[in-house]
Design a protein around this motif. Structure first.
Motif, short mmCIF file in Angstrom:
data_model
loop_
_atom_site.label_atom_id
_atom_site.label_comp_id
_atom_site.label_asym_id
_atom_site.label_seq_id
_atom_site.Cartn_x
_atom_site.Cartn_y
_atom_site.Cartn_z
N UNK A 99 0.91 -1.37 0.31
CA UNK A 99 -0.29 0.58 -0.23
C UNK A 99 1.02 1.45 -0.04
N UNK A 100 2.01 1.52 0.73
CA UNK A 100 2.85 2.60 0.93
C UNK A 100 3.48 3.09 -0.44
N UNK A 101 4.12 1.70 -0.94
CA UNK A 101 4.63 1.48 -2.49
C UNK A 101 3.53 2.29 -3.31
N UNK A 102 2.29 1.68 -3.03
CA UNK A 102 0.71 2.34 -4.50
C UNK A 102 0.51 3.99 -3.81
N UNK A 103 0.80 4.30 -2.85
CA UNK A 103 0.37 5.54 -2.93
C UNK A 103 1.66 6.45 -3.43
N UNK A 104 2.82 5.87 -3.07
CA UNK A 104 4.22 6.47 -3.93
C UNK A 104 3.62 6.57 -5.39
N UNK A 105 3.43 5.28 -5.49
CA UNK A 105 3.11 5.42 -7.62
C UNK A 105 2.05 6.54 -7.75
N UNK A 106 0.56 6.99 -6.96
CA UNK A 106 0.02 7.61 -6.68
C UNK A 106 0.00 8.75 -6.93
N UNK A 107 1.36 9.03 -6.52
CA UNK A 107 1.16 11.16 -6.42
C UNK A 107 2.06 10.79 -7.56
N UNK A 108 3.49 10.37 -7.98
CA UNK A 108 4.07 10.05 -8.84
C UNK A 108 2.84 10.68 -9.88
N UNK A 109 2.16 9.47 -10.21
CA UNK A 109 1.14 9.61 -11.18
C UNK A 109 0.39 10.57 -11.08
N UNK A 110 -0.32 11.38 -10.41
CA UNK A 110 -0.72 12.17 -10.45
C UNK A 110 0.03 14.06 -10.87
N UNK A 111 1.66 13.70 -10.85
CA UNK A 111 2.33 14.80 -10.57
C UNK A 111 2.95 14.84 -12.51
N UNK A 112 3.14 13.29 -13.32
CA UNK A 112 3.53 13.05 -14.64
C UNK A 112 2.09 13.63 -15.41
N UNK A 113 1.15 12.97 -15.17
CA UNK A 113 -0.56 13.37 -15.49
C UNK A 113 -0.57 14.54 -15.63
N UNK A 114 -0.52 15.07 -14.54
CA UNK A 114 -1.54 16.93 -14.19
C UNK A 114 -0.05 17.59 -15.17
N UNK A 115 1.23 17.66 -15.33
CA UNK A 115 2.23 17.81 -16.23
C UNK A 115 1.54 17.78 -17.22
N UNK A 116 1.46 16.48 -18.08
CA UNK A 116 1.17 16.78 -19.17
C UNK A 116 -0.07 17.42 -19.47
N UNK A 117 -1.07 17.20 -18.81
CA UNK A 117 -2.28 18.69 -19.16
C UNK A 117 -1.88 19.98 -18.92
#
Length: 295
Positions: A99-117
């Motif tokens: 779960x902690x690893x999933x949370x870390x990946x989720x934060x990275x996902x929000x950062x990457x996709x947010x930058x693309x948006x």
């Protein structure tokens, strides 16, 4: 830039999904792989479409974008089917996740996709606007993964992972099928969405000097640019400017931006109408030259 960001993060997702043992993250990796293909094809085909028309491709290359969409949809459907099969197995036999690893990946996902948006939303084309909304949906999906991972970090609920995976997969599948329906309509040359052909013909008949409207056909090149052809019947002996005025009035009934190619054929009353051998007639019964496409 959006394509490179999405492709890089897809690779991170595959590695992270295997590391955290999360089928939800792997399902989103499949989704982002499809997005990467879509962005890459859109990037390439956008450059290709700028070449304009050729003797073989008289409408230009814009219809090629539909082919790219079909390829992307096929990739997504195959991938989603695999993910759903795996997720259903996890429902029967839930497995612990990081779960902690999933949370870390989720934060990275929000950062990457947010930058693309932020990168794509500055564009003005329809494709860029659609891609921007799609990437925004991806960002919100990672927010959902972050919330789910946070819940699993507090409570022992490994079943949330396959449930998140199924939810994401069904949402993506619904969007893919909805897009495919539009593609099929364009390939079958159906009347463009939002265009009422019967209403158009009724308005055309109301134009002064027009006694009939027939053989009206309308289809779309790529979903944004449309084509229309129609035959007007008018009394014999009309002046040239009356005929020209009727043609212009027909074009005024259409959205000049959406209907890029409009052909209006004029025939005299009593003349046999048909798809073949029918020529426009101007004042005095003279045959008119073929009219070029008009905006």
């Amino acid at each position: 830039m959006a394509f490179l960001l999405n492709l890089a993060f897809t690779i991170i997702e595959v590695i992270g999904g295997l590391w955290t043992n999360s089928i939800a993250i792997l399902s989103d990796a499949v989704h982002d792989l499809g997005d990467s293909i879509s962005l890459g094809l859109a990037w390439r085909l956008d450059r290709l479409s700028q070449r304009g028309r050729t003797p073989r491709d008289t409408y230009g290359y814009r219809r090629y974008s539909l082919l790219g969409g079909l390829i992307t949809a096929a990739v997504l459907i195959v991938g989603i089917s695999f993910v759903l099969w795996s997720a259903l197995g996890r429902l029967v036999d839930p497995q612990p996740v990081n779960a902690p690893g999933m949370m870390a990946l989720a934060l990275i996902g929000i950062a990457f996709n947010g930058a693309a948006v932020l990168r794509v939303r500055k564009g003005s084309s329809l494709t860029e606007r659609v891609v921007s909304w799609h990437l925004l949906e991806d960002t919100l999906g990672w927010v959902a993964v972050l919330i789910g991972a946070g819940a699993m970090a507090i409570w022992d609920l490994p079943i949330l992972d396959p449930l998140l995976s199924i939810g994401i997969s069904l949402f993506v599948l619904w969007n893919v099928l909805r897009t495919l329906r539009k593609f099929v309509g364009i390939f079958l040359q159906r009347t463009p969405a939002g265009f009422d052909l019967e209403e158009f013909e009724a308005a055309a008949r109301a134009i002064p000097g027009v006694s009939g409207v027939a053989h009206t056909h309308s289809w779309s090149i790529d979903g944004d640019s449309h084509v229309l052809t129609t035959h007007l019947t008018m009394p014999a002996g009309l002046a040239r400017d009356q005929v020209a005025g009727a043609k212009q009035a027909v074009r005024d009934l259409l959205d000049a931006h959406a209907f890029e190619h409009v052909t209006v054929e004029v025939e005299l009353e009593g003349e046999e109408q048909g798809h073949r051998g029918t020529k426009g007639v101007e004042e005095g019964g003279a045959q008119s030259a073929p009219e070029p496409h008009a905006r």
